[in-house]
Write a protein that holds these residues in place. Structure first.
Motif, PDB file in Angstrom:
ATOM      1  N   LEU A  39      47.855  40.087  22.414  1.00 47.95           N
ATOM      2  CA  LEU A  39      46.983  41.079  22.464  1.00 47.95           C
ATOM      3  C   LEU A  39      45.838  40.931  21.762  1.00 47.95           C
ATOM      4  N   GLN A  40      45.801  39.810  20.742  1.00 45.75           N
ATOM      5  CA  GLN A  40      44.517  39.431  19.857  1.00 45.75           C
ATOM      6  C   GLN A  40      44.052  40.380  19.079  1.00 45.75           C
ATOM      7  N   LYS A  41      45.032  41.262  18.497  1.00 50.60           N
ATOM      8  CA  LYS A  41      44.409  42.336  17.410  1.00 50.60           C
ATOM      9  C   LYS A  41      45.829  42.097  16.376  1.00 50.60           C
ATOM     10  N   GLN A  42      45.534  42.967  15.291  1.00 48.33           N
ATOM     11  CA  GLN A  42      46.503  42.977  14.484  1.00 48.33           C
ATOM     12  C   GLN A  42      47.577  44.063  14.763  1.00 48.33           C
ATOM     13  N   VAL A  43      48.942  43.820  14.593  1.00 44.73           N
ATOM     14  CA  VAL A  43      50.005  44.627  15.104  1.00 44.73           C
ATOM     15  C   VAL A  43      51.066  44.742  14.317  1.00 44.73           C
ATOM     16  N   ARG A  44      51.572  45.971  14.230  1.00 43.42           N
ATOM     17  CA  ARG A  44      52.719  46.413  13.251  1.00 43.42           C
ATOM     18  C   ARG A  44      53.764  46.863  14.099  1.00 43.42           C
ATOM     19  N   VAL A  45      54.876  46.560  14.043  1.00 43.08           N
ATOM     20  CA  VAL A  45      56.111  46.949  14.567  1.00 43.08           C
ATOM     21  C   VAL A  45      57.243  47.531  13.879  1.00 43.08           C
ATOM     22  N   VAL A  46      57.862  48.592  14.300  1.00 44.78           N
ATOM     23  CA  VAL A  46      58.656  49.219  13.692  1.00 44.78           C
ATOM     24  C   VAL A  46      59.851  49.780  14.739  1.00 44.78           C
ATOM     25  N   ASN A  47      60.877  50.288  13.956  1.00 47.20           N
ATOM     26  CA  ASN A  47      61.883  50.638  15.040  1.00 47.20           C
ATOM     27  C   ASN A  47      61.154  52.011  16.039  1.00 47.20           C
ATOM     28  N   ASP A  48      61.667  52.157  17.337  1.00 49.70           N
ATOM     29  CA  ASP A  48      61.338  53.287  17.968  1.00 49.70           C
ATOM     30  C   ASP A  48      61.455  54.478  17.555  1.00 49.70           C
ATOM     31  N   PHE A 105      59.923  49.571  18.722  1.00 47.59           N
ATOM     32  CA  PHE A 105      60.907  48.718  19.360  1.00 47.59           C
ATOM     33  C   PHE A 105      62.374  49.393  19.362  1.00 47.59           C
ATOM     34  N   PRO A 106      63.297  49.122  20.237  1.00 46.47           N
ATOM     35  CA  PRO A 106      64.575  49.797  20.253  1.00 46.47           C
ATOM     36  C   PRO A 106      65.722  48.948  19.660  1.00 46.47           C
ATOM     37  N   GLY A 107      65.487  48.802  18.178  1.00 51.63           N
ATOM     38  CA  GLY A 107      66.589  47.728  17.780  1.00 51.63           C
ATOM     39  C   GLY A 107      65.925  47.799  16.178  1.00 51.63           C
ATOM     40  N   TYR A 108      66.729  47.018  15.333  1.00 51.75           N
ATOM     41  CA  TYR A 108      66.378  47.049  13.575  1.00 51.75           C
ATOM     42  C   TYR A 108      65.179  45.847  13.712  1.00 51.75           C
ATOM     43  N   ILE A 109      64.291  46.213  13.015  1.00 52.69           N
ATOM     44  CA  ILE A 109      63.001  45.265  12.718  1.00 52.69           C
ATOM     45  C   ILE A 109      62.780  44.990  11.302  1.00 52.69           C
ATOM     46  N   HIS A 110      62.897  43.897  10.979  1.00 52.63           N
ATOM     47  CA  HIS A 110      62.788  43.622   9.668  1.00 52.63           C
ATOM     48  C   HIS A 110      61.393  42.506   9.395  1.00 52.63           C
ATOM     49  N   GLU A 111      60.194  43.176   8.706  1.00 50.44           N
ATOM     50  CA  GLU A 111      59.120  42.284   8.575  1.00 50.44           C
ATOM     51  C   GLU A 111      58.760  41.849   9.926  1.00 50.44           C
ATOM     52  N   GLY A 112      58.561  42.753  11.004  1.00 49.98           N
ATOM     53  CA  GLY A 112      58.083  42.379  12.361  1.00 49.98           C
ATOM     54  C   GLY A 112      59.244  41.432  13.069  1.00 49.98           C
ATOM     55  N   HIS A 113      60.258  41.082  12.566  1.00 51.38           N
ATOM     56  CA  HIS A 113      61.096  40.217  13.326  1.00 51.38           C
ATOM     57  C   HIS A 113      62.137  41.143  13.938  1.00 51.38           C
TER      58      HIS A 113
END
Length: 240
Positions: free
Chosen positions: A103-112, A70-78
């Motif tokens: 999506l009904q799946k486990q997701v991990r989000v980080v900076n792009d 994701f194009p931004g700062y991510i902290h613990e998925g937020h």
């Protein structure tokens, strides 16, 4: 901790200022489906982006986990910042939970850029990744391990401009390729002096507009290579 052996296919999504891209990877980071993309909606509200993601991945099936850049700062998925999508629209959103619900799946989000970094580095010494697109993204890795994310894009590079304003898409359109290339030479010299990296990787849609000779320890890589970082997010030793 989820064991890597339990994960076989990872849906990997790269949310950008211009496009949203997706593919499915195996545990080794190899593409298992064709690489698909759509335009990022405008305005890029969370609701429109989530709807776009649903439309983009509707034909992807049989995946175990989801990785998102994701194009931004991510902290613990937020989402803490989203400068090229509209921080006011996104700030504080638990994007990881929203996508898991959609999506009904486990997701991990980080900076792009961090996702790109995981996909392209060799894991040798101190490596830096920059992305040249709508804005300016950066990732730092030591022996293949992500270091804390820095929003270098918003550090001043001139008296009146940060890196996003100096070499982002709008600057390229305004000043033209020749002047933009001169600016990029200045930026690369700054990065070399400040970070003393062992290797620098350049990705993003504007990377192919560089018109000067690069140092031997600088490599241009593709966005497709970068999206492979989605597999790394689910390795046993990785935590977000």
């Amino acid at each position: 901790m989820i064991e890597n052996k339990d994960i076989h296919r990872i849906l990997t999504i790269d949310v950008g200022g211009s496009h949203i891209k997706a593919t499915i990877l195996n545990r080794a980071g190899e593409l298992q489906t064709s690489y698909k993309k759509i335009d990022t909606p405008s305005p890029a509200t969370p609701e429109k982006v989530l709807a776009g993601v649903q439309e983009l991945v509707k034909d992807f099936t049989d995946y175990d986990r989801v990785s998102v850049g994701f194009p931004g700062y991510i902290h613990e998925g937020h989402v803490m910042t989203a400068p090229n999508l509209g921080t006011a629209l996104w700030q504080g959103l638990d994007l990881q939970a929203k996508l898991a619900d959609v999506l009904q799946k486990q997701v991990r989000v980080v900076n792009d850029a961090d996702l790109q970094g995981l996909g392209v580095v060799q894991g040798k010494g101190f490596e830096m990744v920059i992305t040249l697109g709508t804005g300016f993204g950066t990732a730092l890795l030591q022996r293949g391990v992500l270091l804390p994310h820095l929003e270098l894009a918003h550090h001043p590079v001139t008296k009146h401009k940060d890196y996003d304003q100096y070499i982002g898409d709008k600057a390229l359109e305004t000043v033209g390729e020749a002047k933009w290339n001169r600016r990029m030479q200045k930026v690369l010299q700054i990065l070399k002096t400040v970070f003393n990296y062992d290797h620098l990787y350049i990705s993003g849609g504007n990377a192919d507009k560089l018109r000067f000779t690069l140092d031997d320890n600088i490599t241009i890589v593709s966005n497709v290579d970068g999206i492979k970082g989605g597999a790394r997010l689910w390795q046993d030793d990785f935590a977000v």
